[in-house]
Design a protein around this motif. Structure first.
Motif, PDB file in Angstrom:
ATOM      1  N   GLN A  80      39.738  43.189  48.686  1.00 46.19           N
ATOM      2  CA  GLN A  80      39.270  42.275  48.831  1.00 46.19           C
ATOM      3  C   GLN A  80      38.967  41.257  49.460  1.00 46.19           C
ATOM      4  O   GLN A  80      37.938  40.539  49.563  1.00 46.19           O
ATOM      5  N   SER A  84      34.753  40.582  48.804  1.00 51.37           N
ATOM      6  CA  SER A  84      35.524  39.527  47.867  1.00 51.37           C
ATOM      7  C   SER A  84      35.477  39.287  46.192  1.00 51.37           C
ATOM      8  O   SER A  84      36.109  38.491  45.837  1.00 51.37           O
ATOM      9  N   GLN A  85      34.324  39.986  45.950  1.00 50.49           N
ATOM     10  CA  GLN A  85      33.562  39.431  44.731  1.00 50.49           C
ATOM     11  C   GLN A  85      33.988  40.631  43.810  1.00 50.49           C
ATOM     12  O   GLN A  85      34.152  40.823  42.926  1.00 50.49           O
ATOM     13  N   ARG A  87      36.890  42.569  41.939  1.00 51.37           N
ATOM     14  CA  ARG A  87      37.820  42.196  40.380  1.00 51.37           C
ATOM     15  C   ARG A  87      38.726  43.778  40.923  1.00 51.37           C
ATOM     16  O   ARG A  87      38.399  44.419  40.976  1.00 51.37           O
ATOM     17  N   THR A 142      46.908  30.479  34.615  1.00 54.32           N
ATOM     18  CA  THR A 142      45.759  29.679  35.528  1.00 54.32           C
ATOM     19  C   THR A 142      45.255  30.166  37.186  1.00 54.32           C
ATOM     20  O   THR A 142      43.866  30.584  37.379  1.00 54.32           O
ATOM     21  N   GLU A 143      46.609  30.736  37.885  1.00 58.33           N
ATOM     22  CA  GLU A 143      46.610  31.297  39.060  1.00 58.33           C
ATOM     23  C   GLU A 143      44.909  31.894  39.227  1.00 58.33           C
ATOM     24  O   GLU A 143      44.670  32.742  40.118  1.00 58.33           O
ATOM     25  N   LEU A 144      44.889  33.749  38.563  1.00 57.37           N
ATOM     26  CA  LEU A 144      44.299  34.508  38.320  1.00 57.37           C
ATOM     27  C   LEU A 144      43.446  34.323  37.345  1.00 57.37           C
ATOM     28  O   LEU A 144      42.623  35.185  36.678  1.00 57.37           O
ATOM     29  N   ALA A 145      42.630  33.134  37.134  1.00 62.40           N
ATOM     30  CA  ALA A 145      41.347  33.387  36.181  1.00 62.40           C
ATOM     31  C   ALA A 145      40.204  33.606  36.328  1.00 62.40           C
ATOM     32  O   ALA A 145      39.420  34.042  36.296  1.00 62.40           O
ATOM     33  N   HIS A 146      40.335  34.074  37.941  1.00 65.48           N
ATOM     34  CA  HIS A 146      39.468  34.564  38.479  1.00 65.48           C
ATOM     35  C   HIS A 146      39.412  36.308  38.498  1.00 65.48           C
ATOM     36  O   HIS A 146      38.656  37.130  38.583  1.00 65.48           O
ATOM     37  N   GLU A 147      40.491  36.490  37.842  1.00 62.56           N
ATOM     38  CA  GLU A 147      40.663  38.511  37.473  1.00 62.56           C
ATOM     39  C   GLU A 147      40.612  38.323  36.280  1.00 62.56           C
ATOM     40  O   GLU A 147      41.319  38.928  35.844  1.00 62.56           O
ATOM     41  N   PRO A 148      39.953  39.067  35.703  1.00 63.52           N
ATOM     42  CA  PRO A 148      39.766  38.660  34.480  1.00 63.52           C
ATOM     43  C   PRO A 148      40.197  39.927  33.831  1.00 63.52           C
ATOM     44  O   PRO A 148      41.387  40.333  32.532  1.00 63.52           O
ATOM     45  N   CYS A 151      44.261  39.579  33.980  1.00 59.84           N
ATOM     46  CA  CYS A 151      44.439  38.076  32.793  1.00 59.84           C
ATOM     47  C   CYS A 151      44.602  39.279  31.133  1.00 59.84           C
ATOM     48  O   CYS A 151      45.404  38.574  30.787  1.00 59.84           O
TER      49      CYS A 151
END
Length: 662
Positions: A80, A84-85, A87, A142-148, A151
């Motif tokens: 990462q 950085s993109q 997942r 919430t914290e991991l919203a960018h990690e589908p 989630c």
RNA sequence: GCCCUCGUGGCUCAGUGGUAGAGCAGCUCAUUCGUAACGAGCAGAUCGUCGGUUCGAUCCCGACCGAGGGCUCCA
């Protein structure tokens, strides 16, 4: 500061309440994680009065898993950092290493792996602390919203398999923060833990390869990029592991198949379809001949059946219903069409056979059978064709055309236990004759969701298999619910010379086919009874067994299997006639012997024979000729000089007939 | 089947947008030599196949065939 009482390594002691396991085990650098009241925990875990604490060393199975899992985290952090993109999927420890699945914008290149590895080394050097933090489902979402993918895991918490359990399997949902030198988090990951105290506890690791892998193992899911790595308690252990891999590569049957001129896969024939060269043919025939001899001694009857058949046979057996996508498509014969392309006369469909059993059933059925004939054991070296998916083909061990050493045993219910018992003994002894000696057994039992046959039949057959297995005094592994729908099975797993496990023989009870074919025999009271049918293959397939033995022996076959058993090397041309005569005598004794009469120097001939892994080099020069003797050079480099001709021949024939390795 | 990588003489591999090299193996010559490569010379490749881009492709792009590493699969 108050003190609490805890038990450390079996000794009760009073400690300060803010002491952590890491302090308690400070004098033992091998301890990287601990068990508190039996549960694996970080060394930074808070202790409570009455806790029972045991240190877990990095070299223990649990310690290794933690090491590898922590290394996977370091890798994910490095990935990462660099991409950085990207997942995150999951990153569990596995045998000898770990992997982490990623969804990157671009698949990783080999150069990427190098960059990732050096970024990892930096992280390891920094000594980042792994800090556990308990969170809630909604906070984590919430914290991991960018990690589908993460989630998705939160959503299935607790319900996953072992691998997803590494992420979310605990009773609490936790996130691990990696703390930099300043104590601030530099990276975080949803994880059950536990972890090493810090990244500097990773002594040795290496990234191995990247590969595609379906998210959560289902081919319906998107394909992620998986990076495999390995991690060890010391550089020496890492090196030893890499050497083992190099050794495995050296003895790869595909490589040896070419180097020793055993077989090939001509592109013109098609993927997964091999031709055996003369030398491979000799090995194969030696394998088959011995197997045939042993089967005849065990009262098997040899049969033959065609390679193709009308569709009706596989409709009757049911194979076309549940296995058609694994079969080569049909050939349509004698079809007639109208001018407009519609069918005037339906043709006949023929299929290449993917199995031999229906043919053997027809042989059983060719006339009325009496109980006096049972057990009836029909054996065939039956060549079958299966349209395996292109991605699963692997040399000769997983091919599209192969020959099974296939037999079907028809017996009465009463005969079944005894038959299974003697069969398993026979199987294991035969495998031992081929040089395998380290086995365990696996018993696959009924999957209640998907099976035919009565409860009583299953129970009886499974029990008979279990008894037969236990009688062998081998480790027995249970494969609960792993049986095919038509009956329970036992399989023999063998370890090879470098410790890899191969599934060899299978013994399978079948409740389905006797019914579909309405097989019957006349019992002593005149009634018609249905026989029990047992499928069994010892080699699985001859080609596969060939491949396994090639790797097991690293191409240095024992003399009885070696394509060339003896090569004669004259010290110079003037001794060629003398040695040629010795070689002829050997040939007359049934030895596969050749004279190297090329004009290479003898050193070169020795080298050639050595690289061809020929068991016996017979050398003769002035001294030997005078003494009517020959000199031996063995594969391991040992020599024995001045051996009288008759003694030499006796030594070789003896090695062949006793099937020893030299 | 899916993701990635790869496909140059028999084998192992190098190489370049202007039609190719090395080592081993092979053949010829020379050599006749006590236990892992003697030397010299010769020959051998439409650079996997088919399309496309380009004045020109082995090199760039696409499809197909085949191989390798994984995933899924192995009744």
């Amino acid at each position: 500061m108050s003190s609490i009482k805890v038990t450390v390594s079996g000794v009760e002691q009073a400690i300060e309440a803010d002491q952590k396991p890491t302090h308690l085990f400070a004098d033992n650098k091998e301890i990287v994680v601990c068990k508190i009241n039996g549960l694996l925990r970080d060394l930074w875990t808070d202790l409570h009065d009455g806790d029972v604490i045991e240190g877990v060393t990095i070299s223990s199975p649990e310690g290794l898993a933690v090491l590898r899992h922590s290394t996977a985290h370091v890798m994910a952090q490095a990935v990462q950092q660099l991409f950085s993109q990207t997942r995150l999927g999951i990153g569990p420890p596995i045998t000898d290493g770990f992997y982490y699945d990623f969804d990157p914008p671009q698949p990783f290149t080999p150069e990427d792996l190098e960059k990732i590895e050096s970024a990892m080394r930096k992280i390891v050097k920094e000594g980042q602390r792994f800090k556990r933090r308990v969170t809630t489902e909604s906070d984590a979402l919430t914290e991991l919203a960018h990690e589908p993918y993460k989630c998705e895991l939160i959503g299935i918490k607790g319900g996953g398999n072992d691998e997803t359990n590494v992420e979310v399997g605990g009773t609490e949902l936790t996130i691990y923060d990696n703390l930099g030198r300043d104590g601030q988090p530099v990276w975080s990951d949803l994880c059950r833990g536990p972890h090493l105290p810090s990244t500097k506890h990773i002594p040795a690791f290496k990234l191995m390869r990247s590969a595609g892998a379906y998210w959560r193992g289902s081919e319906k899911n998107p394909m992620l990029q998986r990076i495999y790595g390995t991690a060890w308690p010391s550089q020496d252990e890492l090196n030893a592991y890499l050497e083992l891999l190099a050794e495995a590569e050296k003895r790869d049957h595909r490589r040896l198949g070419q180097e020793l001129d055993l077989f090939s896969f001509p592109e013109e024939i098609g993927s997964g379809l091999a031709v055996f060269h003369p030398k491979g043919g000799i090995v194969r025939r030696a394998m088959e001949d011995y197997s045939r001899k042993r089967h005849e001694e065990e009262n098997y009857e040899f049969v033959y059946s065609p390679h193709l058949t009308k569709a009706a046979l596989f409709q009757k057996s049911g194979h076309l219903d549940w296995y058609s996508e694994g079969m080569y498509p049909p050939m349509v014969m004698d079809e007639e069409l109208h001018a407009d392309g519609t069918i005037k006369r339906a043709g006949q469909q023929y299929y290449m056979k993917p199995m031999n059993c229906p043919f053997h059933n027809l042989i059983f059925q060719s006339r009325q059978r009496s109980y006096r004939e049972l057990p009836l054991r029909l054996f065939e070296f039956g060549t079958v064709y299966r349209y395996e998916k292109s991605g699963v083909l692997h040399g000769i061990t997983r091919a599209r055309g192969f020959t099974q050493d296939d037999a079907h045993i028809y017996c009465t219910k009463e005969q079944m236990p005894g038959e299974l018992d003697s069969l398993l003994t026979f199987v294991l002894n035969l495998l031992r004759d081929y040089g395998l000696s380290d086995f365990y057994l696996e018993l696959s039992t009924r999957n209640p969701e998907k099976s035919v046959g009565s409860d009583a039949d299953w129970a009886e057959a499974t029990e008979s298999l279990r008894k037969a297995a236990l009688a062998q005094n081998l480790e027995l592994v249970l494969d609960e619910g792993g049986a095919a729908f038509y009956g329970p099975k036992i399989s023999v797993q063998a370890k090879d010379a470098i410790g890899r496990t191969w599934q060899m023989s299978t013994i399978q009870v079948d409740f389905q086919l006797p019914q579909r074919f309405e097989l019957e025999f006349s019992a002593s009271d005149g009634s018609k009874q249905r026989p029990v049918m047992i499928h069994r293959a010892l080699f699985g397939s001859i080609e596969r067994f060939f491949g396994v033995l090639t790797e097991h022996y690293s191409g240095a076959f024992p003399p009885w299997l070696a394509p060339v058993q003896v090569v004669g090397i004259p010290v110079s041309d003037s001794f060629a006639d003398y040695l040629g005569d010795v070689i002829s005598q050997m040939k007359k004794s049934g030895i596969r012997a050749e004279l190297d009469s090329s004009d290479d120097r003898m050193q070169k001939k020795v080298r050639n024979a050595q690289m061809q892994k020929i068991p016996f080099m017979i050398i003769a020069g002035e001294e030997d000729m005078k003494a009517k003797a020959v000199s031996f050079r063995y594969r391991n480099g040992d020599q024995k000089n001045g051996v009288p001709i008759a003694t030499a021949i006796a030594e070789i024939t003896d090695a062949i007939s006793t099937r020893i390795q030299v």
